[in-house]
Structure formats: C-alpha cells, structure tokens
Design a protein around this motif. Structure first.
Motif, PDB file in Angstrom:
ATOM      1  N   GLU A 111       0.805  -1.063  -0.005  1.00  0.00           N
ATOM      2  CA  GLU A 111      -0.066   0.037  -0.151  1.00  0.00           C
ATOM      3  C   GLU A 111       0.886   1.287   0.164  1.00  0.00           C
ATOM      4  O   GLU A 111       2.204   1.227   0.446  1.00  0.00           O
ATOM      5  CB  GLU A 111      -0.972   0.055   1.339  1.00  0.00           C
ATOM      6  CG  GLU A 111      -0.280   0.036   2.434  1.00  0.00           C
ATOM      7  CD  GLU A 111      -1.290   0.027   3.794  1.00  0.00           C
ATOM      8  OE1 GLU A 111      -1.691   1.257   4.002  1.00  0.00           O
ATOM      9  OE2 GLU A 111      -1.482  -1.202   4.067  1.00  0.00           O
ATOM     10  N   PRO A 112       0.438   2.433  -0.352  1.00  0.00           N
ATOM     11  CA  PRO A 112       1.195   3.682  -0.257  1.00  0.00           C
ATOM     12  C   PRO A 112       1.781   3.791   0.977  1.00  0.00           C
ATOM     13  O   PRO A 112       1.189   3.674   2.064  1.00  0.00           O
ATOM     14  CB  PRO A 112       0.057   4.737  -0.752  1.00  0.00           C
ATOM     15  CG  PRO A 112      -0.987   3.787  -1.587  1.00  0.00           C
ATOM     16  CD  PRO A 112      -0.998   2.708  -0.818  1.00  0.00           C
ATOM     17  N   ALA A 161       9.442   6.740  -0.838  1.00  0.00           N
ATOM     18  CA  ALA A 161       7.928   6.613  -0.708  1.00  0.00           C
ATOM     19  C   ALA A 161       7.259   6.017  -2.141  1.00  0.00           C
ATOM     20  O   ALA A 161       7.647   6.275  -3.039  1.00  0.00           O
ATOM     21  CB  ALA A 161       7.188   8.014  -0.399  1.00  0.00           C
ATOM     22  N   PHE A 162       6.255   5.403  -1.705  1.00  0.00           N
ATOM     23  CA  PHE A 162       5.699   4.793  -2.930  1.00  0.00           C
ATOM     24  C   PHE A 162       3.995   5.212  -2.806  1.00  0.00           C
ATOM     25  O   PHE A 162       3.386   4.987  -2.062  1.00  0.00           O
ATOM     26  CB  PHE A 162       5.601   3.214  -3.128  1.00  0.00           C
ATOM     27  CG  PHE A 162       6.988   2.863  -3.045  1.00  0.00           C
ATOM     28  CD1 PHE A 162       7.747   2.743  -4.569  1.00  0.00           C
ATOM     29  CD2 PHE A 162       7.897   2.476  -2.125  1.00  0.00           C
ATOM     30  CE1 PHE A 162       8.791   2.038  -4.738  1.00  0.00           C
ATOM     31  CE2 PHE A 162       9.084   1.819  -2.204  1.00  0.00           C
ATOM     32  CZ  PHE A 162       9.627   1.927  -3.578  1.00  0.00           C
ATOM     33  N   SER A 167      -4.201   7.959   0.700  1.00  0.00           N
ATOM     34  CA  SER A 167      -4.679   6.801   0.084  1.00  0.00           C
ATOM     35  C   SER A 167      -3.906   5.632   0.889  1.00  0.00           C
ATOM     36  O   SER A 167      -4.027   4.453   0.413  1.00  0.00           O
ATOM     37  CB  SER A 167      -3.714   6.580  -1.218  1.00  0.00           C
ATOM     38  OG  SER A 167      -2.373   6.845  -1.173  1.00  0.00           O
ATOM     39  N   ALA A 168      -3.942   5.813   2.245  1.00  0.00           N
ATOM     40  CA  ALA A 168      -3.524   4.537   3.318  1.00  0.00           C
ATOM     41  C   ALA A 168      -4.560   3.532   3.071  1.00  0.00           C
ATOM     42  O   ALA A 168      -5.842   3.715   2.893  1.00  0.00           O
ATOM     43  CB  ALA A 168      -3.468   5.174   4.529  1.00  0.00           C
ATOM     44  N   VAL A 197       4.243   4.829  -8.063  1.00  0.00           N
ATOM     45  CA  VAL A 197       5.118   5.964  -8.618  1.00  0.00           C
ATOM     46  C   VAL A 197       6.089   5.904  -7.228  1.00  0.00           C
ATOM     47  O   VAL A 197       5.854   5.812  -6.090  1.00  0.00           O
ATOM     48  CB  VAL A 197       4.267   7.469  -8.486  1.00  0.00           C
ATOM     49  CG1 VAL A 197       5.431   8.529  -8.479  1.00  0.00           C
ATOM     50  CG2 VAL A 197       3.135   7.413  -9.655  1.00  0.00           C
ATOM     51  N   SER A 198       7.430   6.026  -7.434  1.00  0.00           N
ATOM     52  CA  SER A 198       8.496   6.129  -6.337  1.00  0.00           C
ATOM     53  C   SER A 198       8.900   7.477  -6.377  1.00  0.00           C
ATOM     54  O   SER A 198       9.040   8.288  -7.288  1.00  0.00           O
ATOM     55  CB  SER A 198       9.753   5.076  -6.497  1.00  0.00           C
ATOM     56  OG  SER A 198      10.217   5.232  -7.923  1.00  0.00           O
TER      57      SER A 198
END
Ligand SMILES: [Cu+2]
Length: 458
Positions: free
Chosen positions: A290-291, A347-348, A376-377, A385-386
C-alpha cells in the motif's frame, strides 16, 4: 527538437557505433536498427535514441516543464538483440528544498523558481562535450504565466566511457569489455547556484539520476561558527552550512503500461549465528502493498516488479532502487504540516496525474508526498510512483570560491532479472545460466578439498 537536430542525434549514435558515413539509405537503415522502441511522444516532447557499446539501445521522449525542468518519459531499454521493454513512464525532479543551518533562509527551487523556463540556460560547447539539442522551452521566469516556447539548445547528450564492464580469465582465455554511459543533462540557474539535472543511462541497463550543484555560494548567507565555515581570511566570513534536499518522482511501467506492477523491499539481517566460516544473514523480500514511506538501512533496497512479465528464466522482470550516500532529511514543509518524524528516504504512491511535486503541490490532490500517502492509506499499490529522496548537507570550504566545484547527489536503479543472463553475452559464455556443473572453478575447489582431506593446510 527539429528534424535536423534529431538527424544529428541519429548521426551521433552512428558515430558511436564506429560506422562511417554512408548513403542516405544506409543512414535510414541504421536509424531503424538502432531505433529501439517505436516512440509516440506527446506534443512538445522529442524522441531520443542511443545505441550503447553493449548493443543495447535506450529510447525515450524528452521535454521541458517550466517547473520540473527536464522530463523524461516512455523510457525503454532494448537489451542487445531483444525486443524493447518499457521501464519508466515518466521521470523528473519533484522538489528541491535548500534550508540554511542558521535558520535564516529556505527555498523550494522546483515549485518556487522552476528549473525550466528562462532559468534553464542554453548550452555551448564549453559545458557540453557531446551533442547539443534544441527543444521548446517555456519562455517564462516565475512559472505563473505561459508565454512563447522558443526552441533553444538546452539539452546535452554525451557518451562517456564508463570503464571496465567485466573481466573474466578462465580456461586460458581472457574475456573483457568496457562499458559506456549515455548522459543527458540540462543546466538551470537559480539565484547564485547553478544546477545540473543529469540522467545517466548505462550500457548494462542501469539508470542513475544525479543533481550537480555549482555556480557560487550565496553572497548573503554568512553566519557564525556554529552554523558555517570560515572561507575568508583567518576566522572571518563564515559561509552558512545548508542542505540540498532533492526528491525525484518516477512513474513505473515495467514490461508495458498495461502490465501490473508491484513493489518489494529487500533486507538481509544478521542472525547472530555463525556458520562454519562466516556469520549467517537471512535475506527476505517484503511486499510493499500500500502507499507508504520507508527509510534507508544498510543492505536494504527496493524493487518495482512486473509479476506477469517474465524473463527467459521464468523470473519476473524488475528494477532495483538503491539509495547510496544520503543525508536523510525531513522537508520543512512536511515538518510544519505533519511533524518532525515525517521524513522519508523513499515513498511509494499510486499514480495520480495531479501529484507532481513532493511539496507545495496544487490541485486539491494533496500538497505533498505525505498527504498523498495518508490520503490513500490502505489502497492497494498497483500503479506505483516512487519518490526517491536524496539529501546533501553542504559545509562550505575555501575551495568553493570560486566558482564552486560541482557537488553531486545521486542514486541508482538497475535491472534485476530483466533478462535471464547479462544482456550482451560474449562468445563462449552463452550456455552459462545457473550453477555450473562442470567448470575449471568446480574442479579447482574439488582439488582443494582433496588436498585438505590429505592433511594439507592453506
Ligand atoms: Cu550548496
């Protein structure tokens, strides 16, 4: 880029190949054989293609955004003698904060100044030893209005020898070759500093974004002993220490835009146990499903995987993201909005076309990476996207005057199982893929073990 400029680039590729000038039909054939992927670049973006010493080909679209500066999109790698593979859908700088240690200055140079527009300087042969290319650059200074987009020579394309790629001496035969790097760079002047936004593409499929800083130290940021370094005569003129805190944004698409993408984190932890000769480490992959934000640690790396795009060994294609040297940081913007512990090294998030900048983002989709992650958790991470953060804490020194020698901050991405062996397998190595059953190395080890059994010591 004009057609003429593009032809010049193809001609440069031909030169690199060591092929002499031929008739126009020969040139077209070479263009076709070295073209890599068929690119359909968006308006304002120009296709770039480069064949490497390994026979592999890089191809991508290049454009300039008033704020982000250089934007690379549809980045494809064509491993030698194989089909083109999409890797990255878009890559660009997402922010750079420069906080001064005396607390008296903070800039956010991507969103407040912008690396594109008039701050992106036209290049001459003094800065660029390779080919210079024209591209439409927005004719604006502060990013607030869009004027004309005159074509200027802002892109430098250089091929650089990267040294020994491999060497192996076995069965009396030396197998060795050198590699090369294709470097694309632009230069943006923001205040006294001049920044080189550089993207290095290796003959082995590696990608190394880098930001170089040169120009001159700020003439107005001088401070005391606790917050600077004396660069004038004796104990005078303490130039303020400061950081260059950069985030790059990379939207992945390994194996194709329609291919599912996943993210994993690799760790190798010492177990505290000893084997017969060495400490035992346990390696493991954890799904980043997950993000989320993550911190760097020794032996830790991340990879973006396309689980349904398999190489000839049946392994999913992936790219590894390796943070090297970084002075980890928390953006001032994030600290103010989310607390002192909101820093991250990577972060992703799931792709959202409105989420462009790491901080000071506009458009109602969050003001930065921490917002994107929090909002968006719990979502499944499926279009990753990194956001890669690399900080450089700059303590001025006498040699910074003047001009300042370029200082760099960078990280690495490299193919992991994109192909089932190295892409450019030299003669005699075609059948080596997995544990060798018979080789002189195995025989040597067996001989050694026999000798040890016979009572000989090392
Ligand atoms: Cu600096």
């Amino acid at each position: 880029m004009t057609t003429r400029a593009y032809r010049a680039l193809v001609a440069a590729a031909v030169l690199v190949l060591g092929v002499g000038c031929g008739s126009s039909s020969d040139a077209e054939d070479l263009e076709a054989s070295a073209s890599g992927a068929d690119l359909d670049c968006q308006e304002g973006a120009e296709p770039l293609t480069q064949e490497m010493s390994s026979g592999s080909v890089w191809s991508m679209c290049f454009s300039v955004d008033a704020k982000s500066g250089a934007v690379l999109s549809d980045i494809h790698f064509t491993p030698a003698d194989r089909e083109p593979i999409l890797l990255i859908r878009e890559m660009a700088l997402a922010q750079m904060e420069v906080p001064y240690d005396d607390g008296e200055r903070l800039t956010a140079d991507i969103t407040q100044a912008g690396f594109g527009g008039t701050r992106m300087h036209s290049l001459s042969e003094a800065e660029c030893a390779g080919e210079r290319f024209g591209i439409e650059v927005p004719n604006i200074g502060d990013g607030s209005t869009f004027g004309d987009t005159p074509e200027r020579e802002v892109l430098c394309s250089e091929i650089i020898d990267s040294g020994l790629a491999y060497r192996s001496f076995s069965d009396g035969t030396l197998t060795a070759d050198r590699g090369n790097t294709w470097t694309l760079s632009t230069i943006s002047k923001v205040g006294w500093y001049e920044y080189i936004a550089e993207y290095n593409f290796g003959s082995d499929g590696s990608i190394r974004p880098a930001l170089g800083a040169t120009g001159d130290l700020s003439p107005v940021d001088y401070t005391d002993e606790e917050h600077g370094w004396p660069i004038g005569d004796e104990e005078a003129d303490y130039a303020a220490n400061h950081a260059h805190n950069v985030v790059w944004r990379i939207h992945w698409g390994i194996g194709g835009a329609d291919q599912p993408q996943e993210v994993e984190q690799f760790d190798a932890e010492p177990t505290g146990e000893m084997g017969s000769e060495a400490p035992v480490l346990d390696g493991s992959l954890a799904s980043v499903d997950e993000p989320s934000t993550h911190q760097t640690q020794e032996r830790r790396w991340w990879r973006v995987v396309a689980p349904e795009s398999l190489n000839a060994n049946g392994h999913p294609m992936s790219y590894e993201i390796n943070l090297g040297q970084t002075d980890s940081f928390t953006y001032v913007h994030d600290e103010e909005n989310h607390g002192a512990d909101s820093g991250y090294d990577i972060a992703f998030t799931n792709y959202d076309e409105c989420q462009i900048f790491a901080t000071e983002n506009r458009g109602g989709c969050g003001s930065g990476v921490i917002d994107y992650v929090e909002d968006s958790a719990g979502e499944e991470l499926e279009d990753p996207v990194s956001w890669v953060a690399v900080g450089y804490h700059h303590v001025p020194r006498d040699e910074d005057q003047s001009p300042m020698e370029v200082h760099w901050q960078t990280f690495d991405m490299m193919p992991r199982d994109l192909t089932s062996t190295r892409a450019d397998v030299p003669d005699g190595r075609e059948d080596i893929d997995g544990q060798p059953e018979d080789s002189e190395f195995v025989e040597e080890i067996e001989d050694m073990e026999e000798m040890e059994d016979g009572g000989h010591s090392h």
